[in-house]
Design a protein around this motif. Structure first.
Motif, PDB file in Angstrom:
ATOM      1  N   VAL A  85       0.841  -1.202   0.000  1.00 48.02           N
ATOM      2  CA  VAL A  85       0.000   0.000   0.000  1.00 48.02           C
ATOM      3  C   VAL A  85       0.876   1.251   0.000  1.00 48.02           C
ATOM      4  O   VAL A  85       0.595   2.214  -0.717  1.00 48.02           O
ATOM      5  N   SER A  89       0.720   4.343  -2.794  1.00 44.63           N
ATOM      6  CA  SER A  89      -0.092   5.447  -2.270  1.00 44.63           C
ATOM      7  C   SER A  89       0.144   6.771  -2.988  1.00 44.63           C
ATOM      8  O   SER A  89      -0.794   7.553  -3.153  1.00 44.63           O
ATOM      9  N   GLU A  95      -3.210   6.931   1.093  1.00 50.99           N
ATOM     10  CA  GLU A  95      -3.232   5.596   1.682  1.00 50.99           C
ATOM     11  C   GLU A  95      -4.577   4.902   1.531  1.00 50.99           C
ATOM     12  O   GLU A  95      -4.632   3.717   1.223  1.00 50.99           O
ATOM     13  N   ALA A  98      -5.026   3.858  -1.964  1.00 51.92           N
ATOM     14  CA  ALA A  98      -4.122   2.741  -2.239  1.00 51.92           C
ATOM     15  C   ALA A  98      -4.674   1.441  -1.662  1.00 51.92           C
ATOM     16  O   ALA A  98      -4.556   0.381  -2.283  1.00 51.92           O
TER      17      ALA A  98
END
Length: 140
Positions: A85, A89, A95, A98
């Motif tokens: 992630v 991102s 985040e 992602a």
């Protein structure tokens, strides 16, 4: 250990170290002992611990006992997820976006499977290798 195993272990340790020392967004996940704090991950991704457990492929009860949340298997799985992630991102828009990509985006290179399903099957290294390939200009 064989040379192949040594290389895989070294790569996994390097990936974990990248998350620990890497982008500022990743450093907030760890406690003073270098373990990922599940509550912090869930909070930063905007999901419940039950949703996070589902994403990781572990039982929600895993997070009810500190010993199970700190177990190597659990820490390994969450480290793999956070590392992937974190890698996407920037281009995903953050985040949470992602994480949505991680959970839902079919990856053509893997027969339409998601990063989440691949990590659950122990193929996090293949996802990282693919992301490296794409980042260096390779075809998706």
């Amino acid at each position: 250990m064989t040379a192949r195993t040594d290389k895989r272990v070294s790569r996994e340790l390097a990936a974990a170290e990248m998350v620990r020392r890497g982008p500022a967004r990743a450093t907030g996940y760890f406690d003073k002992d270098g373990l990922i704090v599940i509550d912090r991950v869930a909070e930063r991704f905007g999901v419940s611990k039950a949703q996070l457990a589902d994403t990781m492929g572990v039982s929600p009860e895993t997070f009810h006992r500190a010993a199970r949340a700190k177990a190597p298997k659990t820490q390994g799985r969450v480290t793999e997820m956070v590392e992937i992630v974190a890698r996407v991102s920037d281009w995903a828009g953050g985040e949470r976006q992602a994480l949505a990509w991680y959970r839902a985006e079919p990856l053509p290179a893997f027969g339409g499977r998601t990063a989440e399903s691949l990590v659950k099957d122990g193929k996090a290294a293949a996802v990282r290798d693919w992301l490296d390939h794409v980042a260096t200009g390779g075809f998706a």
